[in-house]
Write a protein that holds these residues in place. Structure first.
Motif, PDB file in Angstrom:
ATOM      1  N   VAL A 183       9.533   3.936   4.552  1.00  0.00           N
ATOM      2  CA  VAL A 183       9.178   5.173   4.835  1.00  0.00           C
ATOM      3  C   VAL A 183       9.063   5.418   6.503  1.00  0.00           C
ATOM      4  CG1 VAL A 183       7.851   5.603   2.797  1.00  0.00           C
ATOM      5  CG2 VAL A 183       6.417   4.543   4.819  1.00  0.00           C
ATOM      6  N   ASP A 184       8.809   6.389   6.826  1.00  0.00           N
ATOM      7  CA  ASP A 184       8.843   6.706   8.419  1.00  0.00           C
ATOM      8  C   ASP A 184       7.782   6.132   8.963  1.00  0.00           C
ATOM      9  OD1 ASP A 184      11.068   8.507   8.073  1.00  0.00           O
ATOM     10  OD2 ASP A 184       9.798   9.927   8.342  1.00  0.00           O
ATOM     11  N   ILE A 197       0.584  -1.112  -0.038  1.00  0.00           N
ATOM     12  CA  ILE A 197      -0.134   0.000   0.055  1.00  0.00           C
ATOM     13  C   ILE A 197       0.738   1.289   0.042  1.00  0.00           C
ATOM     14  CG2 ILE A 197      -1.777   1.241   1.289  1.00  0.00           C
ATOM     15  CD1 ILE A 197      -2.839  -1.600   2.110  1.00  0.00           C
ATOM     16  N   PRO A 198       1.937   1.411   0.772  1.00  0.00           N
ATOM     17  CA  PRO A 198       2.675   2.500   0.774  1.00  0.00           C
ATOM     18  C   PRO A 198       3.299   2.822  -0.306  1.00  0.00           C
ATOM     19  CG  PRO A 198       3.168   1.334   2.851  1.00  0.00           C
ATOM     20  CD  PRO A 198       2.434   0.331   1.974  1.00  0.00           C
ATOM     21  N   LYS A 207       1.790   1.634  -3.614  1.00  0.00           N
ATOM     22  CA  LYS A 207       1.214   2.080  -4.534  1.00  0.00           C
ATOM     23  C   LYS A 207       0.598   3.231  -4.222  1.00  0.00           C
ATOM     24  CE  LYS A 207      -3.671   0.229  -5.469  1.00  0.00           C
ATOM     25  NZ  LYS A 207      -4.568  -0.630  -5.073  1.00  0.00           N
ATOM     26  N   GLU A 208       0.455   3.802  -3.089  1.00  0.00           N
ATOM     27  CA  GLU A 208      -0.390   5.304  -2.938  1.00  0.00           C
ATOM     28  C   GLU A 208       0.844   6.219  -2.508  1.00  0.00           C
ATOM     29  OE1 GLU A 208      -3.435   5.761  -2.847  1.00  0.00           O
ATOM     30  OE2 GLU A 208      -4.346   3.695  -2.760  1.00  0.00           O
ATOM     31  N   ASN A 209       2.038   6.068  -2.737  1.00  0.00           N
ATOM     32  CA  ASN A 209       3.187   6.873  -2.500  1.00  0.00           C
ATOM     33  C   ASN A 209       3.103   7.593  -1.203  1.00  0.00           C
ATOM     34  OD1 ASN A 209       5.271   8.381  -3.504  1.00  0.00           O
ATOM     35  ND2 ASN A 209       4.326  10.020  -4.327  1.00  0.00           N
ATOM     36  N   VAL A 210       3.084   6.689  -0.103  1.00  0.00           N
ATOM     37  CA  VAL A 210       2.879   7.126   1.241  1.00  0.00           C
ATOM     38  C   VAL A 210       4.433   7.509   1.799  1.00  0.00           C
ATOM     39  CG1 VAL A 210       2.539   6.174   3.750  1.00  0.00           C
ATOM     40  CG2 VAL A 210       0.778   5.796   1.742  1.00  0.00           C
ATOM     41  N   ASP A 211       4.347   8.632   2.551  1.00  0.00           N
ATOM     42  CA  ASP A 211       5.869   8.947   3.336  1.00  0.00           C
ATOM     43  C   ASP A 211       5.658   8.865   4.594  1.00  0.00           C
ATOM     44  OD1 ASP A 211       4.090  11.191   3.433  1.00  0.00           O
ATOM     45  OD2 ASP A 211       5.270  12.416   2.292  1.00  0.00           O
ATOM     46  N   LEU A 212       4.540   8.505   5.304  1.00  0.00           N
ATOM     47  CA  LEU A 212       4.531   8.190   6.822  1.00  0.00           C
ATOM     48  C   LEU A 212       3.387   7.325   7.174  1.00  0.00           C
ATOM     49  CD1 LEU A 212       5.307   8.938   9.856  1.00  0.00           C
ATOM     50  CD2 LEU A 212       3.530  10.702   9.677  1.00  0.00           C
TER      51      LEU A 212
END
Length: 150
Positions: A138-139, A101-102, A104-109
């Motif tokens: 990511v964090d 998910i991070p 795919k969704e370009n999550v940074d936290l």
């Protein structure tokens, strides 16, 4: 140097700890002007032996997840957050929350609630937050219940 987060994933599993993570995630998203991804993973590993071909169980679990996330979405918007999305996935929560998910969704936290597992329980079933910490790029912020800390 200050870190500005743009896309925050908060894991929602219906537990008290995930509610604490949600509350803190809303505050962090508001301070950063970030998008908040309310994320729930339906653990299919536990369902495989029980409901291999019974789609009713999957549909019921998905509807329950939608209802829970809709309530959290409403709460976030009432607190002034404009960018909120809901993400529901089926599969292994650890790998989906740590990597899939991070990415795919370009999550940074990623924000998760701490569980109250003791050492023996972590040995048997493993901690999701520990797995995420070891495998994500990511964090990660693990939110603890300060009332329960000794």
């Amino acid at each position: 140097m200050s870190q500005q987060y743009e896309r925050i994933l908060v894991a929602i599993d219906g537990s008290y700890e995930s509610e604490l993570a949600f509350n803190k995630a809303v505050n962090v998203a508001l301070r950063n002007g970030a998008e908040l991804l309310l994320t729930h993973v339906i653990d299919t590993r536990a369902l495989q032996s029980v409901a291999t071909f019974d789609s009713y169980i999957y549909e019921k679990l998905e509807q329950e997840a939608k209802d829970v996330l809709a309530d959290f979405d409403k709460q976030a918007r009432e607190r002034g957050l404009e960018k909120v999305r809901q993400v529901i996935e089926f599969g292994n929560p650890k790998t989906l929350l740590a990597k899939d998910i991070p990415d795919k969704e370009n999550v940074d936290l990623i924000m998760v609630g701490a569980t109250g597992l003791n050492t023996f329980e972590r040995l048997l079933i493993g901690s999701s937050s520990e797995y995420i910490m070891r495998h994500t790029k990511v964090d990660l912020l693990v939110v603890r219940d300060t009332e329960k800390v000794f």
